[in-house]
Design an enzyme around this catalytic site. Structure first.
Site, PDB file in Angstrom:
ATOM      1  N   SER A 124       0.842  -1.200   0.000  1.00  0.00           N
ATOM      2  CA  SER A 124       0.000   0.000   0.000  1.00  0.00           C
ATOM      3  C   SER A 124       0.874   1.246   0.000  1.00  0.00           C
ATOM      4  CB  SER A 124      -0.843  -0.020   1.271  1.00  0.00           C
ATOM      5  OG  SER A 124      -1.424   1.241   1.496  1.00  0.00           O
ATOM      6  N   THR A 126       0.507   3.485   1.810  1.00  0.00           N
ATOM      7  CA  THR A 126       0.618   3.890   3.210  1.00  0.00           C
ATOM      8  C   THR A 126       2.050   3.687   3.739  1.00  0.00           C
ATOM      9  OG1 THR A 126      -0.582   3.773   5.298  1.00  0.00           O
ATOM     10  CG2 THR A 126      -0.108   1.693   4.284  1.00  0.00           C
ATOM     11  N   TYR A 148      -1.931  -1.481  10.811  1.00  0.00           N
ATOM     12  CA  TYR A 148      -2.180  -1.980   9.450  1.00  0.00           C
ATOM     13  C   TYR A 148      -1.015  -1.608   8.525  1.00  0.00           C
ATOM     14  CZ  TYR A 148      -3.751  -1.919   4.627  1.00  0.00           C
ATOM     15  OH  TYR A 148      -3.798  -2.077   3.267  1.00  0.00           O
ATOM     16  N   LYS A 152       2.163  -3.929   6.402  1.00  0.00           N
ATOM     17  CA  LYS A 152       2.556  -3.888   4.986  1.00  0.00           C
ATOM     18  C   LYS A 152       4.059  -3.650   4.866  1.00  0.00           C
ATOM     19  CE  LYS A 152      -1.413  -4.736   3.326  1.00  0.00           C
ATOM     20  NZ  LYS A 152      -1.658  -6.045   2.724  1.00  0.00           N
TER      21      LYS A 152
HETATM   22  P1  NAD Z   1     -10.897  -7.331   0.974  1.00  0.00           P
HETATM   23  O1  NAD Z   1     -11.138  -7.384   2.442  1.00  0.00           O
HETATM   24  O2  NAD Z   1     -12.060  -7.085   0.077  1.00  0.00           O
HETATM   25  O3  NAD Z   1     -10.187  -8.683   0.500  1.00  0.00           O
HETATM   26  C1  NAD Z   1      -9.326  -9.430   1.335  1.00  0.00           C
HETATM   27  C2  NAD Z   1      -9.775 -10.874   1.267  1.00  0.00           C
HETATM   28  O4  NAD Z   1      -8.886 -11.662   2.064  1.00  0.00           O
HETATM   29  C3  NAD Z   1     -11.179 -11.097   1.818  1.00  0.00           C
HETATM   30  O5  NAD Z   1     -11.913 -11.864   0.868  1.00  0.00           O
HETATM   31  C4  NAD Z   1     -10.948 -11.878   3.112  1.00  0.00           C
HETATM   32  O6  NAD Z   1     -12.021 -12.763   3.376  1.00  0.00           O
HETATM   33  C5  NAD Z   1      -9.647 -12.587   2.826  1.00  0.00           C
HETATM   34  N1  NAD Z   1      -8.819 -12.940   3.987  1.00  0.00           N
HETATM   35  C6  NAD Z   1      -8.384 -12.123   4.985  1.00  0.00           C
HETATM   36  N2  NAD Z   1      -7.595 -12.812   5.827  1.00  0.00           N
HETATM   37  C7  NAD Z   1      -7.510 -14.086   5.347  1.00  0.00           C
HETATM   38  C8  NAD Z   1      -6.836 -15.268   5.765  1.00  0.00           C
HETATM   39  N3  NAD Z   1      -6.084 -15.291   6.865  1.00  0.00           N
HETATM   40  N4  NAD Z   1      -6.966 -16.388   5.015  1.00  0.00           N
HETATM   41  C9  NAD Z   1      -7.736 -16.397   3.905  1.00  0.00           C
HETATM   42  N5  NAD Z   1      -8.400 -15.315   3.456  1.00  0.00           N
HETATM   43  C10 NAD Z   1      -8.282 -14.175   4.172  1.00  0.00           C
HETATM   44  O7  NAD Z   1      -9.746  -6.254   0.713  1.00  0.00           O
HETATM   45  P2  NAD Z   1      -9.209  -5.621  -0.634  1.00  0.00           P
HETATM   46  O8  NAD Z   1      -9.574  -4.200  -0.647  1.00  0.00           O
HETATM   47  O9  NAD Z   1      -9.549  -6.487  -1.781  1.00  0.00           O
HETATM   48  O10 NAD Z   1      -7.647  -5.687  -0.359  1.00  0.00           O
HETATM   49  C11 NAD Z   1      -6.832  -6.745  -0.801  1.00  0.00           C
HETATM   50  C12 NAD Z   1      -5.412  -6.519  -0.323  1.00  0.00           C
HETATM   51  O11 NAD Z   1      -4.954  -5.270  -0.814  1.00  0.00           O
HETATM   52  C13 NAD Z   1      -5.254  -6.464   1.189  1.00  0.00           C
HETATM   53  O12 NAD Z   1      -4.051  -7.098   1.548  1.00  0.00           O
HETATM   54  C14 NAD Z   1      -5.197  -4.979   1.474  1.00  0.00           C
HETATM   55  O13 NAD Z   1      -4.497  -4.696   2.648  1.00  0.00           O
HETATM   56  C15 NAD Z   1      -4.459  -4.475   0.251  1.00  0.00           C
HETATM   57  N6  NAD Z   1      -4.725  -3.057  -0.035  1.00  0.00           N
HETATM   58  C16 NAD Z   1      -6.006  -2.628  -0.186  1.00  0.00           C
HETATM   59  C17 NAD Z   1      -6.258  -1.279  -0.424  1.00  0.00           C
HETATM   60  C18 NAD Z   1      -7.668  -0.770  -0.577  1.00  0.00           C
HETATM   61  O14 NAD Z   1      -7.876   0.440  -0.510  1.00  0.00           O
HETATM   62  N7  NAD Z   1      -8.683  -1.611  -0.812  1.00  0.00           N
HETATM   63  C19 NAD Z   1      -5.198  -0.374  -0.520  1.00  0.00           C
HETATM   64  C20 NAD Z   1      -3.895  -0.843  -0.376  1.00  0.00           C
HETATM   65  C21 NAD Z   1      -3.668  -2.195  -0.133  1.00  0.00           C
HETATM   66  C1  UD1 Z   2      -7.240   5.193   3.764  1.00  0.00           C
HETATM   67  C2  UD1 Z   2      -6.346   4.520   4.769  1.00  0.00           C
HETATM   68  C3  UD1 Z   2      -5.093   4.016   4.076  1.00  0.00           C
HETATM   69  C4  UD1 Z   2      -5.450   3.112   2.901  1.00  0.00           C
HETATM   70  C5  UD1 Z   2      -6.350   3.907   1.945  1.00  0.00           C
HETATM   71  C6  UD1 Z   2      -6.796   3.115   0.755  1.00  0.00           C
HETATM   72  C7  UD1 Z   2      -6.841   5.794   6.834  1.00  0.00           C
HETATM   73  C8  UD1 Z   2      -6.299   6.726   7.859  1.00  0.00           C
HETATM   74  N1  UD1 Z   2      -6.001   5.480   5.822  1.00  0.00           N
HETATM   75  O1  UD1 Z   2      -6.563   6.310   3.323  1.00  0.00           O
HETATM   76  O2  UD1 Z   2      -4.269   3.301   4.961  1.00  0.00           O
HETATM   77  O3  UD1 Z   2      -4.286   2.680   2.227  1.00  0.00           O
HETATM   78  O4  UD1 Z   2      -7.510   4.331   2.672  1.00  0.00           O
HETATM   79  O5  UD1 Z   2      -7.686   2.124   1.150  1.00  0.00           O
HETATM   80  O6  UD1 Z   2      -7.956   5.314   6.935  1.00  0.00           O
HETATM   81  N2  UD1 Z   2     -12.776  11.577   3.360  1.00  0.00           N
HETATM   82  C9  UD1 Z   2     -13.804  12.437   3.697  1.00  0.00           C
HETATM   83  N3  UD1 Z   2     -14.957  11.906   4.189  1.00  0.00           N
HETATM   84  C10 UD1 Z   2     -15.143  10.556   4.349  1.00  0.00           C
HETATM   85  C11 UD1 Z   2     -14.083   9.682   3.991  1.00  0.00           C
HETATM   86  C12 UD1 Z   2     -12.911  10.228   3.510  1.00  0.00           C
HETATM   87  O7  UD1 Z   2     -13.677  13.646   3.561  1.00  0.00           O
HETATM   88  O8  UD1 Z   2     -16.210  10.142   4.823  1.00  0.00           O
HETATM   89  C13 UD1 Z   2     -11.515  12.151   2.800  1.00  0.00           C
HETATM   90  C14 UD1 Z   2     -10.262  11.842   3.599  1.00  0.00           C
HETATM   91  O9  UD1 Z   2     -10.038  12.820   4.576  1.00  0.00           O
HETATM   92  C15 UD1 Z   2      -9.203  11.837   2.491  1.00  0.00           C
HETATM   93  C16 UD1 Z   2      -9.957  11.314   1.265  1.00  0.00           C
HETATM   94  O10 UD1 Z   2     -11.330  11.537   1.532  1.00  0.00           O
HETATM   95  O11 UD1 Z   2      -8.770  13.133   2.230  1.00  0.00           O
HETATM   96  C17 UD1 Z   2      -9.738   9.834   1.005  1.00  0.00           C
HETATM   97  O12 UD1 Z   2     -10.031   9.111   2.186  1.00  0.00           O
HETATM   98  P1  UD1 Z   2     -10.018   7.497   2.220  1.00  0.00           P
HETATM   99  O13 UD1 Z   2     -10.857   6.966   1.115  1.00  0.00           O
HETATM  100  O14 UD1 Z   2     -10.344   7.074   3.612  1.00  0.00           O
HETATM  101  O15 UD1 Z   2      -8.521   7.103   1.853  1.00  0.00           O
HETATM  102  P2  UD1 Z   2      -7.122   7.525   2.546  1.00  0.00           P
HETATM  103  O16 UD1 Z   2      -7.305   8.615   3.500  1.00  0.00           O
HETATM  104  O17 UD1 Z   2      -6.163   7.755   1.451  1.00  0.00           O
END
Ligand code: NAD
Ligand code: UD1
Length: 334
Positions: A124, A126, A148, A152
């Site tokens: 991520s 992050t 979290y 990562k």
């Molecule tokens: P998600 O929760 O929709 O998908 C994760 C999946 O993993 C789920 O289906 C859950 O049931 C499964 N899971 C969790 N722990 C498990 C375990 N121990 N064994 C088997 N299955 C397990 O999340 P997502 O948004 O699709 O994210 C996927 C990956 O990408 C994650 O690792 C997340 O941290 C990373 N990521 C997501 C975002 C985002 O904004 N969505 C951003 C950066 C990184």
């Molecule tokens: C969040 C996570 C980050 C993760 C990323 C993508 C936190 C602190 N960080 O970040 O670890 O990698 O999502 O999944 O949660 N906002 C509003 N109103 C809302 C929601 C969000 O104004 O109800 C604003 C936030 O202040 C930000 C932007 O929208 O400026 C995006 O927010 P969000 O979707 O939560 O993503 P991140 O802050 O980037």
């Protein structure tokens, strides 16, 4: 290739399974369904008209993972499975460290045992912490503000060390920016439990009338309109990025930002959503959210240069596809 996709029933995983199947690969999904539904696996098959092998397993369980590697000739692993709610990770750090780190170690160990040499990891943006924008892969990483984010950063280090000690083990660390959007069919997308924390699912639920209005967290940031700026990326672009990263993976450790390189503010996103869908999104400005960074977006040039991949879908497509999924999604009470 035969690809083991952990977390393949989840949001990004399901879209990546579709992209892998469409590119001609075979997919084995391992998911414990802690944040997803079994029906999503059926939907992946429906969209692609291809078969998927599904195991309901927890990938922290080394015996269960061993069975997967014994039963299938796996060519590569994409490890999505993980817990991802930032706020919850502060309340339950042990769950996050255990799940996210043990799963990565168990899978890496199975790869070494069974000579599986391709490993793609969901990292991520992050991990950059509050660095200068745009974020570049060569930057020194700064501490994140929550467990979290630390999981990562730690998994990146663990996989890097394993690859250094085992030169044939190839690793791609993909740092996602802000994934939004959904498959054009409107059949798979992001369906968070409870009140969403992230901006786009909050906006779609306001548009649907499930939530009254968006709360914009702060309009006094040093950005053009004062609201937070992020690099939103369509989940289908992200999914295609995984296919290319896997297909082009060579020996060593490779780090890629998967973002568009474009920043969009909260108010710009609201405006784009209204324009794309013709629906008004009421909002109010409230205080900043603790832990938020003013602005971040990717330097996305490395993925383009080395993988030939860049994001194609714009913010209007992201808003349109997010809304199509939300309006199709028959969650309880709606
Ligand atoms: P998600 O929760 O929709 O998908 C994760 C999946 O993993 C789920 O289906 C859950 O049931 C499964 N899971 C969790 N722990 C498990 C375990 N121990 N064994 C088997 N299955 C397990 O999340 P997502 O948004 O699709 O994210 C996927 C990956 O990408 C994650 O690792 C997340 O941290 C990373 N990521 C997501 C975002 C985002 O904004 N969505 C951003 C950066 C990184
Ligand atoms: C969040 C996570 C980050 C993760 C990323 C993508 C936190 C602190 N960080 O970040 O670890 O990698 O999502 O999944 O949660 N906002 C509003 N109103 C809302 C929601 C969000 O104004 O109800 C604003 C936030 O202040 C930000 C932007 O929208 O400026 C995006 O927010 P969000 O979707 O939560 O993503 P991140 O802050 O980037």
């Amino acid at each position: 290739m035969n690809i083991l996709v952990t977390g393949g029933a989840g949001y990004i995983g399901s879209h990546t399974c579709v992209a892998l199947l469409e590119a001609g690969h075979s997919v084995i999904i391992a998911d414990n369904l802690c944040n997803s539904k079994r029906e999503t696996v059926e939907t992946i098959m429906q969209i692609t008209n291809k078969e998927v092998t599904f195991y309901e397993v927890d990938v922290t369980n080394s015996e269960a993972v061993d069975v997967l590697f014994r039963n299938h000739k796996i060519d590569g692993v994409i490890h999505f499975a993980g817990l991802k709610a930032v706020g919850e990770s502060v309340e339950k750090p042990l769950d996050y460290y255990y799940n996210n780190i043990v799963s990565t170690m168990v899978l890496a160990k199975a790869c070494l045992t069974y000579s599986v040499n391709k490993f793609v990891f969901s990292s991520s943006a992050t991990v950059y912490g509050d660095n200068e924008v745009p974020f570049v892969e060569t930057m020194r990483l700064l501490p994140t503000t929550n467990p979290y984010g630390e999981t990562k950063a730690m998994c990146e280090r663990i996989l890097t060390d394993i690859a250094k000690a085992n030169p044939s083990f190839s690793v791609s660390l993909l740092r996602y920016f802000n994934p939004v959007g959904a498959h054009e069919s409107g059949l798979i997308g992001e369906a968070p439990n409870g009140i969403p924390n992230n901006l786009m699912p909050y906006v779609t639920q306001v548009a649907k009338g499930k939530l009254e209005k968006l709360r914009v967290f702060g309009n006094d940031y040093p950005t053009a309109d004062g609201t937070g700026v992020r690099d939103y990326i369509h989940v289908l672009d992200l999914a295609e990025g995984h296919v290319v990263a896997l297909e082009k993976l060579t020996e060593g450790v490779h780090v890629y930002n998967l973002g568009t390189g474009q920043g969009t503010s909260v108010l710009e996103l609201v405006k784009a959503f209204e324009e794309a869908n013709g629906i008004e999104v009421p909002y109010e400005i409230v205080a900043r959210r603790a832990g938020d960074i003013a602005s971040f977006y990717a330097d996305a040039s490395k993925a383009k240069r080395e993988l030939g991949w860049s994001a194609k879908r714009d913010i209007i497509a992201m808003c349109r596809d997010s809304w199509r999924f939300e309006s199709n999604n028959k969650t309880e009470g709606f």
